[in-house]
Write an enzyme that holds these catalytic residues in place. Structure first.
Site, PDB file in Angstrom:
ATOM      1  N   HIS A  57       2.815  10.540   6.538  1.00 12.14           N
ATOM      2  CA  HIS A  57       2.591   9.156   6.958  1.00 12.14           C
ATOM      3  C   HIS A  57       1.501   9.039   8.013  1.00 12.14           C
ATOM      4  CE1 HIS A  57       6.282   8.596   4.807  1.00 12.14           C
ATOM      5  NE2 HIS A  57       6.409   7.339   5.149  1.00 12.14           N
ATOM      6  N   GLU A  74       2.353   1.627  -5.553  1.00 12.36           N
ATOM      7  CA  GLU A  74       0.990   1.467  -5.029  1.00 12.36           C
ATOM      8  C   GLU A  74      -0.078   1.511  -6.124  1.00 12.36           C
ATOM      9  OE1 GLU A  74       3.258   3.350  -3.526  1.00 12.36           O
ATOM     10  OE2 GLU A  74       3.460   2.516  -1.512  1.00 12.36           O
TER      11      GLU A  74
END
Lengths: 360, 324
Positions: free
Chosen positions: B129, B60
């Site tokens: 998450h 990322e």
């Protein structure tokens, strides 16, 4: 040893990229290095006179790297670097005035006094900063090169970084993608031996050198010495050609040295984590300006007198820049909330819709 | 009007903007050959090819940073984070680079990038998450933050986000991807910074963003049916820029306000709105401004309990009854 070193020097002078240099171009390379040296020295003086705040990371000792690399830039080649960014800025053609004024936090600075020492930018000269977070610019450099490839332009992005940056994760993420996507980026590790106050031996584990870590990514790499600007140019040229012709990345490690601390706040740099003798040894034997100057005088391209002239001119230019910066106005208070959003600055429809700032 | 899923509304926005501007590219983990982890980019790799729709490794910080660098040179990347929760890995790139580079360059550079993906809890995937970052990111001058609740809004806002010349953080919701909504055949854009009154009312303003706006709508129906309270629902759609005028207009009419969000309460978006209302609409208020957030703890896994951790219609009803 001395003759071997001499033979090596001659070799780099004979590489095509260097052998074709005119006398004028050679003097120009030297002049650019001297200008950086004088600018930095003047900056230090002004810092000590409390004309600026924050950090000041000086480039003295490393000039051959920025000048050597930038001297090979074509119209579609780009540069991005870390916080020790004054040398690269001057090398790409930014003026001492705009750079010094930025250090002073003045409106005439290259970033209108909003960026400071670590954040110089000149996109019109393909110079994308000036980045404060160690290795934070490494994915950006990848992105610049990706954009060149996407647009079908034959160019390269040179992304400079220090030896301390090689241990950040985003650098390896960038290397992986550079290889995977065949991105024309050149990572140039300016290895000055210290990541702040921690020596290379205490901060990095490696086999023969840092650039060798590229091997694991199947990326071409090289290591060279920054003492001789010809050696820098010869190695960078190979990397730029690889980027242009094969659209492939390179990791190039250049051994160099800084005479001052990590920043000027780093008082322990001499007698603390390194000895005075080490600095003196480098200045005596490896100073890129002195080495190149001697070579040009020996070959008859330059005279001592002419060197004095260009050195004096650089000194005067730096002093004038300090005066310009000192006399420049500070930015207006209104400017604090300008240059945040493009759409607001331009007062486009998007910029006029909704509230962007929450000061009241 | 066609009835389509939220994910397909986004997909249409990508396709239309890619047709319109050759510099628009999609990047992220699994966005191309796999059609997207949540199928938001379904079919686009086949249609536009590998140059325009690109799978990235799981990196990322690296690929978000690459997109930011590319945007500085005029590419308009639309970057998918499989979960906005993963933005934590790319925080330096988003906050120090995308948000600051314009300012630090004195306005010489801009980053026309969209960073998008789902930002929500409620799917039993545990705390790592299930983050909502909209309040964090809206705190950073230089970033824009958008949280659409419906298919219609998702498409119109995404098209504007892609055309915007500043970095836009676009927060979707996995629980909404399959929700259908009416979307016109003809092209339309929704400007960032324009709230939408999703239900007209007179007695109280339920102000919300993201999926919480839909929860507020359900609460409004309950309030009308069971308590004879006519609630107005204002969906901010975009957090920054913020449509303060729409909020103030609603509260000046109803004199009561509750903010509902799936963020955590501390320094949540509702805190900003409550502060603004007491400052600018003090005399119009007949009751304190109340806030409903997700319960102040990491997102719990246990499926039955997680439902209770997020704002539910009955939580809103209860809160409203305490001030109506």
């Amino acid at each position: 040893m001395a003759s071997a070193a001499k033979a090596k020097q001659l070799d780099f002078a004979k590489t095509p990229i260097n052998s074709k240099l005119s006398a004028q171009q050679k003097v120009r390379l030297l002049t650019e290095m001297v200008r950086i040296r004088r600018f930095e020295t003047e900056s230090l003086r002004q810092y000590q006179a409390k004309k600026m705040g924050g950090f000041l990371h000086l480039y003295n000792g490393q000039e051959s790297v920025a000048v050597g690399c930038v001297s090979l830039m074509g119209d579609d080649d780009h540069v991005i670097t870390a916080y020790r960014d004054h040398g690269h800025a001057l090398a790409v053609g930014m003026t001492m005035n705009e750079c010094m004024a930025e250090l002073f936090g003045k409106v005439t600075g290259c970033s209108k006094g909003k960026g400071g020492s670590m954040h110089f930018f000149a996109p019109d000269k393909n110079y994308w900063g000036g980045h404060g977070i160690v290795a934070g610019q490494t994915p950006l450099g990848l992105g610049l090169a990706y954009a060149l490839k996407y647009k079908g332009v034959k160019g390269a992005a040179m992304c400079f970084m220090g030896d301390g940056a090689v241990n950040q994760g985003c650098f390896y993420e960038s290397l992986n993608m550079a290889a995977l996507f065949e991105i024309p980026v050149v990572y140039i590790i300016e290895n000055n031996g210290y990541s702040m106050g921690t020596s290379l031996a205490r901060s990095s584990s490696f086999k023969s050198c840092l650039a060798e870590r590229a091997e694991g990514f199947n990326i071409a790499w090289a290591q060279c010495n920054g003492t001789d600007i010809y050696e820098v140019r010869a190695n960078v040229q190979t990397a730029i050609e690889r980027a242009h012709n094969e659209s492939k990345p390179t990791v190039l490690e250049i051994a160099t040295y800084r005479y001052y601390g990590h920043s000027v706040a780093d008082a322990k740099h001499t007698g603390g984590y390194r000895q005075k003798e080490e600095i003196e040894h480098y200045k005596q034997n490896h100073d890129p300006i002195q080495v190149f100057k001697r070579r040009l005088i020996e070959e008859g391209t330059l005279t001592e007198e002419k060197y004095e002239q260009l050195d004096e001119a650089a000194k005067a230019e730096a002093a004038a820049a300090a005066q310009f910066a000192d006399e420049s106005p500070i930015p207006s208070e209104e400017s604090i909330t300008q240059d945040v959003y493009f759409e607001v600055d331009r007062q486009t429809e998007a910029g006029r819709t909704g509230k962007h700032f929450f000061n009241s | 009007m066609a009835l389509i899923e939220y994910r397909d509304a986004l997909n249409q926005a990508f396709a239309e903007e890619m047709e319109r501007d050759p510099n628009v590219v999609l990047m992220g983990e699994e966005v191309a050959e796999y059609d997207g982890a949540y199928k938001v980019t379904r079919g686009l790799w086949q249609r536009f090819g590998s140059k325009r729709v690109m799978d990235t490794p799981i990196s990322e910080a690296g690929f978000i940073g690459m997109g930011i660098g590319a945007s500085m040179l005029g590419i308009r990347p639309v970057m998918e984070l499989m979960f906005w929760s993963f933005a934590a890995v790319a925080w330096d790139q988003i906050i120090n680079n995308a948000a600051q580079v314009r300012y630090m360059s004195g306005g010489l550079i801009n980053c026309p990038i969209v960073i998008r993906g789902p930002a929500n809890g409620g799917t039993n995937v545990g705390a790592t998450h299930s983050h909502n970052h909209e309040n964090f990111l809206a705190n950073i001058p230089g970033l824009k933050v958008v949280c659409p609740a419906t298919a219609y809004d998702a498409k119109g806002l995404m098209k504007s986000a892609i055309r915007d010349n500043d970095p836009v953080m676009f927060m979707e919701n996995t629980l909404l991807y399959g929700e259908k909504g009416e979307v016109p055949e003809a092209e339309y854009l929704i400007p960032l910074g324009k709230a939408d009154v999703k239900r007209e009312g007179t007695d109280i303003s339920l102000i919300a963003h993201g999926r919480a706006a839909l929860t507020a709508l359900k609460a409004a129906e309950l309030l009308a049916a069971e308590h004879n309270i006519n609630a107005e629902v204002v969906d901010l759609r975009s957090i920054r820029p913020l449509d303060e005028e729409a909020i103030l207009a609603s509260v000046r009419k109803t004199h009561r306000a509750v903010y509902i969000e799936e963020n955590k309460p501390f320094c949540g978006v509702g805190a900003q709105i409550a502060s603004m209302l007491q400052e600018k609409a003090f005399d119009d208020l007949d009751a304190p401004v109340l806030r409903i957030s997700s319960m102040d703890a990491p997102a719990i896994y246990s499926p039955e309990l997680e439902k209770k951790q997020l704002p539910r219609p009955l939580d809103i009803v209860e809160k409203v009854l305490s001030i109506c």
